[in-house]
Design an enzyme around this catalytic site. Sequence first.
Site, PDB file in Angstrom:
ATOM      1  N   HIS A  97      10.012 -53.671   8.884  1.00  0.00           N
ATOM      2  CA  HIS A  97      10.518 -54.360  10.072  1.00  0.00           C
ATOM      3  C   HIS A  97      10.470 -53.395  11.248  1.00  0.00           C
ATOM      4  O   HIS A  97      10.924 -52.270  11.129  1.00  0.00           O
ATOM      5  CB  HIS A  97      11.955 -54.815   9.829  1.00  0.00           C
ATOM      6  CG  HIS A  97      12.618 -55.370  11.059  1.00  0.00           C
ATOM      7  ND1 HIS A  97      12.012 -56.322  11.851  1.00  0.00           N
ATOM      8  CD2 HIS A  97      13.814 -55.103  11.637  1.00  0.00           C
ATOM      9  CE1 HIS A  97      12.818 -56.618  12.864  1.00  0.00           C
ATOM     10  NE2 HIS A  97      13.910 -55.891  12.763  1.00  0.00           N
ATOM     11  N   HIS A  99      10.459 -53.179  15.884  1.00  0.00           N
ATOM     12  CA  HIS A  99      10.514 -53.816  17.198  1.00  0.00           C
ATOM     13  C   HIS A  99       9.413 -53.186  18.041  1.00  0.00           C
ATOM     14  O   HIS A  99       9.626 -52.861  19.206  1.00  0.00           O
ATOM     15  CB  HIS A  99      11.871 -53.569  17.869  1.00  0.00           C
ATOM     16  CG  HIS A  99      13.019 -54.230  17.160  1.00  0.00           C
ATOM     17  ND1 HIS A  99      14.287 -54.243  17.682  1.00  0.00           N
ATOM     18  CD2 HIS A  99      13.088 -54.910  15.989  1.00  0.00           C
ATOM     19  CE1 HIS A  99      15.100 -54.894  16.850  1.00  0.00           C
ATOM     20  NE2 HIS A  99      14.391 -55.294  15.811  1.00  0.00           N
ATOM     21  N   ASP A 122     -10.575 -59.676  10.928  1.00  0.00           N
ATOM     22  CA  ASP A 122     -10.772 -58.745   9.807  1.00  0.00           C
ATOM     23  C   ASP A 122      -9.514 -58.644   8.955  1.00  0.00           C
ATOM     24  O   ASP A 122      -9.576 -58.230   7.799  1.00  0.00           O
ATOM     25  CB  ASP A 122     -11.108 -57.338  10.331  1.00  0.00           C
ATOM     26  CG  ASP A 122     -12.568 -57.214  10.745  1.00  0.00           C
ATOM     27  OD1 ASP A 122     -13.393 -58.018  10.273  1.00  0.00           O
ATOM     28  OD2 ASP A 122     -12.873 -56.302  11.537  1.00  0.00           O
ATOM     29  N   HIS A 171      13.081 -61.596  18.574  1.00  0.00           N
ATOM     30  CA  HIS A 171      13.567 -60.436  17.822  1.00  0.00           C
ATOM     31  C   HIS A 171      12.496 -59.357  17.637  1.00  0.00           C
ATOM     32  O   HIS A 171      12.480 -58.376  18.374  1.00  0.00           O
ATOM     33  CB  HIS A 171      14.137 -60.966  16.486  1.00  0.00           C
ATOM     34  CG  HIS A 171      14.711 -59.915  15.608  1.00  0.00           C
ATOM     35  ND1 HIS A 171      15.423 -60.210  14.473  1.00  0.00           N
ATOM     36  CD2 HIS A 171      14.669 -58.566  15.670  1.00  0.00           C
ATOM     37  CE1 HIS A 171      15.808 -59.082  13.888  1.00  0.00           C
ATOM     38  NE2 HIS A 171      15.355 -58.084  14.600  1.00  0.00           N
ATOM     39  N   TYR A 229     -17.248 -55.605   2.635  1.00  0.00           N
ATOM     40  CA  TYR A 229     -16.889 -54.537   3.578  1.00  0.00           C
ATOM     41  C   TYR A 229     -16.495 -53.297   2.795  1.00  0.00           C
ATOM     42  O   TYR A 229     -15.862 -53.383   1.745  1.00  0.00           O
ATOM     43  CB  TYR A 229     -15.720 -55.003   4.462  1.00  0.00           C
ATOM     44  CG  TYR A 229     -15.227 -53.927   5.394  1.00  0.00           C
ATOM     45  CD1 TYR A 229     -15.809 -53.729   6.635  1.00  0.00           C
ATOM     46  CD2 TYR A 229     -14.184 -53.100   5.009  1.00  0.00           C
ATOM     47  CE1 TYR A 229     -15.366 -52.736   7.475  1.00  0.00           C
ATOM     48  CE2 TYR A 229     -13.731 -52.098   5.848  1.00  0.00           C
ATOM     49  CZ  TYR A 229     -14.323 -51.920   7.083  1.00  0.00           C
ATOM     50  OH  TYR A 229     -13.877 -50.932   7.898  1.00  0.00           O
TER      51      TYR A 229
HETATM   52 ZN   LIG Z   1      15.436 -55.987  14.178  1.00  0.00          ZN
END
Ligand SMILES: [Zn+2]
Length: 247
Positions: A97, A99, A122, A171, A229
């Site tokens: 996670h 930002h 891709d 978020h 690839y």
């Molecule tokens: Zn967050």
Amino acid sequence: MPSPYRELKERAWAANQEIPKRGLAIYTFGNASALDSARAVVAIKPSGVAYEQLAVDDLVIVDLDGQVVEGTLRPSSDTATHLVLYRAWPGVAGVVHTHSSYATGWAQARLPIPIYGTTHADHLAEDVPCTAVMSDEAVEANYELETGAQILRCFEARDPHHTPMVLVAGHGAFTWGATVEKAVYNAAVLEELARIAFVTRSLAPSAARLPERLIRKHFERKHGTHAYYGQPPSEVRTLNNARAGKR
Ligand SMILES: [Zn+2]
């Protein structure tokens, strides 16, 4: 006594270090976790610890219900979201996670990232999806659990293994993969796709999505059953052996 989870913690620690190294977060922003599916435990970053101060032993081991199995620090406040994804999606063993700036920009604009070019194709064959905005009731109920539920709803008709990333409206970004290394790689890829798409839309607000034929071509040459690839596994082995001085 050495921790029985040492290797898992080392891998989760290394993935967490990749987050600031790839410019995906400052200070304590963001977190990565790694799942050991055989033992049904997850190693995750502790809450509020800056990356440069993070030691391998600071990583917290939790079970899939979020109970701490090993560690003295509190696990990331986003732990419940990570666990929702692990419980729902077999084969996912790493979640990240962040930002990161451009991905979060799109999330705040509440816009999916259009598949404008082959760099995007891709890696995934559709726009990077953006969840719905969370309702007031959900925010008040169990915020982190609801964030996970929001992501699952967004993936009801999607394959999380083909589209290993999502924008959570208002978020930030969640990415995942079959390993934690792949999950953090996908976080860096997402940020780059978000940045390129931002430039594209700035230059040409009505820029067209990549034609479907090109999307398929690029996605399938890397991920399809006839992918070509890179080097085939036998070639990679020969190369590695040659480099290691073996034949
Ligand atoms: Zn967050």
